[in-house]
Scaffold this motif. Structure first.
Motif, PDB file in Angstrom:
ATOM      1  N   SER A  78       7.351  -2.966 -10.267  1.00 50.52           N
ATOM      2  CA  SER A  78       7.380  -2.737  -8.827  1.00 50.52           C
ATOM      3  C   SER A  78       8.812  -2.502  -8.380  1.00 50.52           C
ATOM      4  CB  SER A  78       6.798  -3.951  -8.083  1.00 50.52           C
ATOM      5  OG  SER A  78       7.039  -3.862  -6.703  1.00 50.52           O
ATOM      6  N   TYR A 122       9.804  -3.371  -5.471  1.00 53.49           N
ATOM      7  CA  TYR A 122      10.118  -4.364  -4.437  1.00 53.49           C
ATOM      8  C   TYR A 122       9.778  -5.804  -4.855  1.00 53.49           C
ATOM      9  CZ  TYR A 122       5.142  -3.579  -3.786  1.00 53.49           C
ATOM     10  OH  TYR A 122       3.805  -3.419  -4.008  1.00 53.49           O
ATOM     11  N   ALA A 123       9.215  -5.988  -6.044  1.00 56.41           N
ATOM     12  CA  ALA A 123       8.839  -7.330  -6.478  1.00 56.41           C
ATOM     13  C   ALA A 123       9.242  -7.533  -7.925  1.00 56.41           C
ATOM     14  CB  ALA A 123       7.329  -7.546  -6.320  1.00 56.41           C
ATOM     15  N   LEU A 150       8.045  -6.325   4.028  1.00 56.92           N
ATOM     16  CA  LEU A 150       8.382  -5.227   3.130  1.00 56.92           C
ATOM     17  C   LEU A 150       7.073  -4.517   2.803  1.00 56.92           C
ATOM     18  CD1 LEU A 150      10.547  -3.792   1.444  1.00 56.92           C
ATOM     19  CD2 LEU A 150      10.033  -5.388  -0.409  1.00 56.92           C
ATOM     20  N   SER A 156       4.379  -2.414   1.114  1.00 55.61           N
ATOM     21  CA  SER A 156       4.198  -2.177  -0.309  1.00 55.61           C
ATOM     22  C   SER A 156       2.932  -1.371  -0.552  1.00 55.61           C
ATOM     23  CB  SER A 156       4.113  -3.508  -1.063  1.00 55.61           C
ATOM     24  OG  SER A 156       3.078  -4.316  -0.534  1.00 55.61           O
ATOM     25  N   GLU A 157       2.883  -0.769  -1.712  1.00 53.42           N
ATOM     26  CA  GLU A 157       1.729   0.034  -2.095  1.00 53.42           C
ATOM     27  C   GLU A 157       0.903  -0.722  -3.119  1.00 53.42           C
ATOM     28  OE1 GLU A 157       0.684   4.458  -3.961  1.00 53.42           O
ATOM     29  OE2 GLU A 157       2.753   3.782  -3.758  1.00 53.42           O
ATOM     30  N   ASP A 163      -0.907  -3.595  -2.622  1.00 53.09           N
ATOM     31  CA  ASP A 163      -1.232  -4.991  -2.319  1.00 53.09           C
ATOM     32  C   ASP A 163      -2.556  -5.102  -1.566  1.00 53.09           C
ATOM     33  OD1 ASP A 163       0.600  -6.686  -3.490  1.00 53.09           O
ATOM     34  OD2 ASP A 163       2.110  -6.331  -1.969  1.00 53.09           O
ATOM     35  N   GLY A 199       1.833  -5.421   3.239  1.00 54.05           N
ATOM     36  CA  GLY A 199       3.159  -5.720   2.722  1.00 54.05           C
ATOM     37  C   GLY A 199       3.333  -7.204   2.496  1.00 54.05           C
ATOM     38  N   ARG A 200       4.526  -7.582   2.114  1.00 49.01           N
ATOM     39  CA  ARG A 200       4.839  -8.981   1.829  1.00 49.01           C
ATOM     40  C   ARG A 200       5.926  -9.488   2.764  1.00 49.01           C
ATOM     41  NH1 ARG A 200       1.355 -11.698  -1.837  1.00 49.01           N
ATOM     42  NH2 ARG A 200       0.262 -10.003  -2.921  1.00 49.01           N
TER      43      ARG A 200
END
Length: 359
Positions: free
Chosen positions: A163, A165-166, A333, A335-336, A338, A350-351
């Motif tokens: 990811s 972002y993670a 954030l 996200s794609e 989730d 998102g998170r």
């Protein structure tokens, strides 16, 4: 091999079985393979197009990162390897590597049961993966290398993040405890900790604190190093220092000898602690652990009924805590992937900073 295949870059895929630590290690395996010149198979459409139902994903190199904690782990692994055998016979140059906890436990036994495997490595020597593949190719024989202690801390190895972002953040590896239900210390070795500054440079206001049970009697029989009062004291100090922290946990239901009173103690702690989420498990015996040999195993129907009550309680807590955030503003954030229903509902997911899923 067709002329078209020879023109393609050599590709890889990593399949992860098991826990978050395996997810962390798989990112390092992928990083090592990319450093060695391989390309993720999803980036080569021509290679991905040859994927079969065996789970090969069309790759030239398949790495299976195994688990020995989850039930039927060996059966699952050899089922997967059996399916891959026919694919390998039809795809010249394909290699299969097996790593992780089950590899650490079974060692040469994996190649003995699945002789088409090219490389076997354990939890302590992830860094040797590319070298083992080269050795197997050169010698035309399986390369097996298992170490008894950690050689290179995994967090220092090259990394391919799944990811943008993670990421999985490792605080330590191994374990010094001797919990009666767990085989992990035998497979991951003695505890090795990272420097606090390295951890703080990566970590979010999210912390995982495994409870396992709220009963002091059961915790003692598990050989956990804490009791209920100490656990709650640590939790209170964390929340005092990081009020916005999301605390998650692990809980085992139906440990041998667990009474209704013991289980009620677990429910009481969950109610008081108000975890943001809980990974809950029905106890299952692990060969080689002291708890597996006990004669006071909890009947399956009793354990299942308790498990369902625990799930219901945690779901209520999550719903109440989420409802309390209604009308507030949080930084998210986007996200794609989730939100599984995002495409159908046209919503965005998102998170938040505490890793809470927000739609």
């Amino acid at each position: 091999m067709t002329p078209q295949d020879t023109a393609l870059p050599r590709t890889y895929a990593v399949r992860t079985l098991g826990c978050q630590m395996n997810e962390h290690d798989s990112e390092r395996m992928a990083g090592l393979l990319e450093q060695a010149g391989l390309v993720p198979v999803e980036q080569v459409p021509e290679a991905a197009a040859r994927a079969t139902d065996a789970g090969d994903m069309g790759a030239d190199v398949i790495v299976i990162n195994t688990c020995s904690v989850r039930e039927n782990a060996a059966t699952r692994l050899f089922g997967n390897l059996g399916q891959l055998a026919s694919v390998k016979r039809a795809r010249p140059g394909m290699q299969i590597a097996v790593g992780g906890c089950l590899a650490q436990q079974m060692r040469n036994g994996i190649v003995e049961k699945a002789p088409w495997v090219d490389a076997v490595f354990g939890t302590h020597n992830i860094d040797v993966l590319p070298a083992l593949l080269r050795r197997a190719e050169h010698n035309r024989a399986a390369a097996v290398e298992i170490e008894e202690s950690l050689k290179v801390f995994p967090s220092t190895l090259p990394t391919h993040r799944e990811s943008a972002y993670a990421a999985w953040v490792s605080i330590s590896v191994g374990c010094n405890n001797t919990c009666t239900f767990c085989i992990v210390p035998h497979l991951r070795g003695k505890e090795r900790d990272r420097r606090p500054g390295d951890i703080l440079a990566e970590v979010m206001p999210s912390l995982h604190m495994p409870l396992q049970s709220g009963s002091d009697v059961i915790l003692r029989q598990m050989r956990r190093s804490y009791r209920r009062e100490r656990f709650m004291g640590i939790l209170e100090r964390v929340r005092a220092a990081i009020p916005e922290a999301a605390i998650t946990t692990d809980i085992i239901v139906g440990f041998p000898g667990e009474t209704e009173e013991d289980f009620q103690a677990t429910l009481d702690v969950v109610e008081q602690a108000r975890f943001s989420s809980a990974f809950t498990f029905l106890y299952s015996p692990r060969p080689g652990t002291p708890a597996a040999d006990r004669e006071d195993q909890v009947p399956d129907d009793v354990a299942l009924e308790r498990y369902q009550r625990l799930i219901k309680l945690q779901e209520r807590i999550c719903a109440e805590d989420n409802a309390a955030l209604a009308g507030t503003e949080v930084e998210v954030l986007v996200s794609e992937g989730d939100g599984r229903k995002d495409g159908a509902t046209h919503r965005i997911s998102g998170r938040a900073r505490d890793n809470r899923l927000v739609h």
